[in-house]
Design a protein around this motif. Structure first.
Motif, PDB file in Angstrom:
ATOM      1  N   ARG A 193     111.092  18.253   7.466  1.00  0.00           N
ATOM      2  CA  ARG A 193     110.267  17.636   8.442  1.00  0.00           C
ATOM      3  C   ARG A 193     111.160  17.550   9.694  1.00  0.00           C
ATOM      4  O   ARG A 193     110.529  17.283  10.781  1.00  0.00           O
ATOM      5  CB  ARG A 193     110.120  16.072   7.888  1.00  0.00           C
ATOM      6  N   ASN A 194     112.535  17.778   9.828  1.00  0.00           N
ATOM      7  CA  ASN A 194     113.362  17.856  10.642  1.00  0.00           C
ATOM      8  C   ASN A 194     113.095  19.121  11.623  1.00  0.00           C
ATOM      9  O   ASN A 194     113.924  19.277  12.828  1.00  0.00           O
ATOM     10  CB  ASN A 194     114.432  17.392  10.665  1.00  0.00           C
ATOM     11  N   GLU A 195     112.663  20.372  11.114  1.00  0.00           N
ATOM     12  CA  GLU A 195     112.792  21.293  11.690  1.00  0.00           C
ATOM     13  C   GLU A 195     111.749  21.343  12.928  1.00  0.00           C
ATOM     14  O   GLU A 195     110.630  20.707  12.734  1.00  0.00           O
ATOM     15  CB  GLU A 195     112.150  22.457  10.620  1.00  0.00           C
ATOM     16  N   ASP A 196     112.147  22.088  14.157  1.00  0.00           N
ATOM     17  CA  ASP A 196     111.550  22.281  15.366  1.00  0.00           C
ATOM     18  C   ASP A 196     109.896  22.462  15.186  1.00  0.00           C
ATOM     19  O   ASP A 196     109.034  21.740  15.599  1.00  0.00           O
ATOM     20  CB  ASP A 196     112.206  23.038  16.418  1.00  0.00           C
ATOM     21  N   GLY A 197     109.444  23.505  14.522  1.00  0.00           N
ATOM     22  CA  GLY A 197     108.319  23.933  14.192  1.00  0.00           C
ATOM     23  C   GLY A 197     107.537  23.454  13.136  1.00  0.00           C
ATOM     24  O   GLY A 197     106.073  23.725  13.064  1.00  0.00           O
ATOM     25  N   ASN A 198     108.033  22.319  12.506  1.00  0.00           N
ATOM     26  CA  ASN A 198     107.355  21.613  11.098  1.00  0.00           C
ATOM     27  C   ASN A 198     106.558  20.678  11.782  1.00  0.00           C
ATOM     28  O   ASN A 198     106.768  19.715  12.645  1.00  0.00           O
ATOM     29  CB  ASN A 198     108.334  21.329  10.252  1.00  0.00           C
ATOM     30  N   LEU A 199     105.237  20.647  11.427  1.00  0.00           N
ATOM     31  CA  LEU A 199     104.091  19.467  11.859  1.00  0.00           C
ATOM     32  C   LEU A 199     103.974  18.382  10.443  1.00  0.00           C
ATOM     33  O   LEU A 199     103.655  17.457  10.863  1.00  0.00           O
ATOM     34  CB  LEU A 199     102.926  20.216  12.021  1.00  0.00           C
ATOM     35  N   ARG A 200     104.274  19.190   9.498  1.00  0.00           N
ATOM     36  CA  ARG A 200     103.673  18.292   8.294  1.00  0.00           C
ATOM     37  C   ARG A 200     104.492  18.844   6.859  1.00  0.00           C
ATOM     38  O   ARG A 200     104.523  20.024   6.847  1.00  0.00           O
ATOM     39  CB  ARG A 200     102.303  18.259   8.015  1.00  0.00           C
ATOM     40  N   TYR A 201     104.971  17.933   6.331  1.00  0.00           N
ATOM     41  CA  TYR A 201     105.349  18.471   4.824  1.00  0.00           C
ATOM     42  C   TYR A 201     105.494  17.354   3.930  1.00  0.00           C
ATOM     43  O   TYR A 201     105.824  16.121   3.896  1.00  0.00           O
ATOM     44  CB  TYR A 201     107.137  18.842   4.993  1.00  0.00           C
ATOM     45  N   ALA A 211     111.402  30.741   9.822  1.00  0.00           N
ATOM     46  CA  ALA A 211     112.615  30.040  10.117  1.00  0.00           C
ATOM     47  C   ALA A 211     112.983  29.138   9.086  1.00  0.00           C
ATOM     48  O   ALA A 211     113.763  28.854   8.656  1.00  0.00           O
ATOM     49  CB  ALA A 211     112.608  29.306  11.407  1.00  0.00           C
ATOM     50  N   HIS A 212     111.975  28.429   8.538  1.00  0.00           N
ATOM     51  CA  HIS A 212     111.843  27.465   7.570  1.00  0.00           C
ATOM     52  C   HIS A 212     112.474  28.142   6.106  1.00  0.00           C
ATOM     53  O   HIS A 212     113.581  27.631   5.477  1.00  0.00           O
ATOM     54  CB  HIS A 212     110.524  26.711   7.177  1.00  0.00           C
ATOM     55  N   ARG A 213     111.741  29.252   5.856  1.00  0.00           N
ATOM     56  CA  ARG A 213     112.465  29.908   4.774  1.00  0.00           C
ATOM     57  C   ARG A 213     113.841  30.696   4.746  1.00  0.00           C
ATOM     58  O   ARG A 213     114.321  30.969   3.752  1.00  0.00           O
ATOM     59  CB  ARG A 213     111.206  31.473   4.144  1.00  0.00           C
ATOM     60  N   ALA A 214     114.345  30.925   5.949  1.00  0.00           N
ATOM     61  CA  ALA A 214     115.433  31.253   6.210  1.00  0.00           C
ATOM     62  C   ALA A 214     116.410  29.993   6.230  1.00  0.00           C
ATOM     63  O   ALA A 214     117.592  30.426   6.496  1.00  0.00           O
ATOM     64  CB  ALA A 214     115.495  32.267   7.546  1.00  0.00           C
ATOM     65  N   SER A 215     116.121  28.887   6.429  1.00  0.00           N
ATOM     66  CA  SER A 215     116.889  27.886   6.538  1.00  0.00           C
ATOM     67  C   SER A 215     117.887  27.445   5.503  1.00  0.00           C
ATOM     68  O   SER A 215     117.688  28.037   4.263  1.00  0.00           O
ATOM     69  CB  SER A 215     116.302  26.550   6.721  1.00  0.00           C
ATOM     70  N   ASP A 216     119.153  27.076   5.649  1.00  0.00           N
ATOM     71  CA  ASP A 216     120.203  26.824   4.513  1.00  0.00           C
ATOM     72  C   ASP A 216     119.472  25.891   3.738  1.00  0.00           C
ATOM     73  O   ASP A 216     119.598  26.087   2.297  1.00  0.00           O
ATOM     74  CB  ASP A 216     121.270  26.192   5.421  1.00  0.00           C
ATOM     75  N   HIS A 217     118.805  24.680   4.177  1.00  0.00           N
ATOM     76  CA  HIS A 217     118.201  23.757   2.964  1.00  0.00           C
ATOM     77  C   HIS A 217     117.208  24.394   2.219  1.00  0.00           C
ATOM     78  O   HIS A 217     117.121  24.273   0.882  1.00  0.00           O
ATOM     79  CB  HIS A 217     117.749  22.482   3.827  1.00  0.00           C
ATOM     80  N   PHE A 218     116.463  25.346   2.636  1.00  0.00           N
ATOM     81  CA  PHE A 218     115.453  25.985   2.011  1.00  0.00           C
ATOM     82  C   PHE A 218     116.386  26.900   0.778  1.00  0.00           C
ATOM     83  O   PHE A 218     115.835  26.912  -0.420  1.00  0.00           O
ATOM     84  CB  PHE A 218     114.314  26.911   2.641  1.00  0.00           C
TER      85      PHE A 218
END
Length: 97
Positions: A34-42, A68-75
């Motif tokens: 939810r803190n990702e720049d491009g995320n609108l909803r999770y 970018a979400h799928r490449a993130s460290d948290h994912f």
């Protein structure tokens, strides 16, 4: 006219006995995502009729934001490293509006 979005529906079937751990990890992943720049909803939901089912609803501004979400460290750490090994089945569907 509403803004176009890139929407993702992930459906999980959890290995029996792993339900609470998966939900705890999904909660952590949701908070970070939810803190990702491009995320609108999770959002995520556990099945009422089948508690082994979990559905995740995600919305991003663009396909690149989802990438970018799928490449993130948290994912990688939470999703790939901790959640996926506890699943019997995983389906991810992508939609646009």
């Amino acid at each position: 006219m509403p803004e176009k979005t890139f929407d993702v529906v992930a459906m999980y079937t959890v290995k029996p006995g792993s339900e609470n751990e998966v939900l705890a990890q999904v909660r952590l992943l949701a908070e970070a995502s939810r803190n990702e720049d491009g995320n609108l909803r999770y959002e995520y939901f556990r099945g009422v009729e089948d508690p082994l089912k979990v559905v995740i609803l995600e919305s991003y501004r663009t396909a690149a934001d989802f990438d970018a979400h799928r490449a993130s460290d948290h994912f990688e750490q939470i999703g790939v490293g901790r959640i996926i090994p506890l699943l019997q089945e995983r389906t991810v569907s992508i939609y646009g509006s």
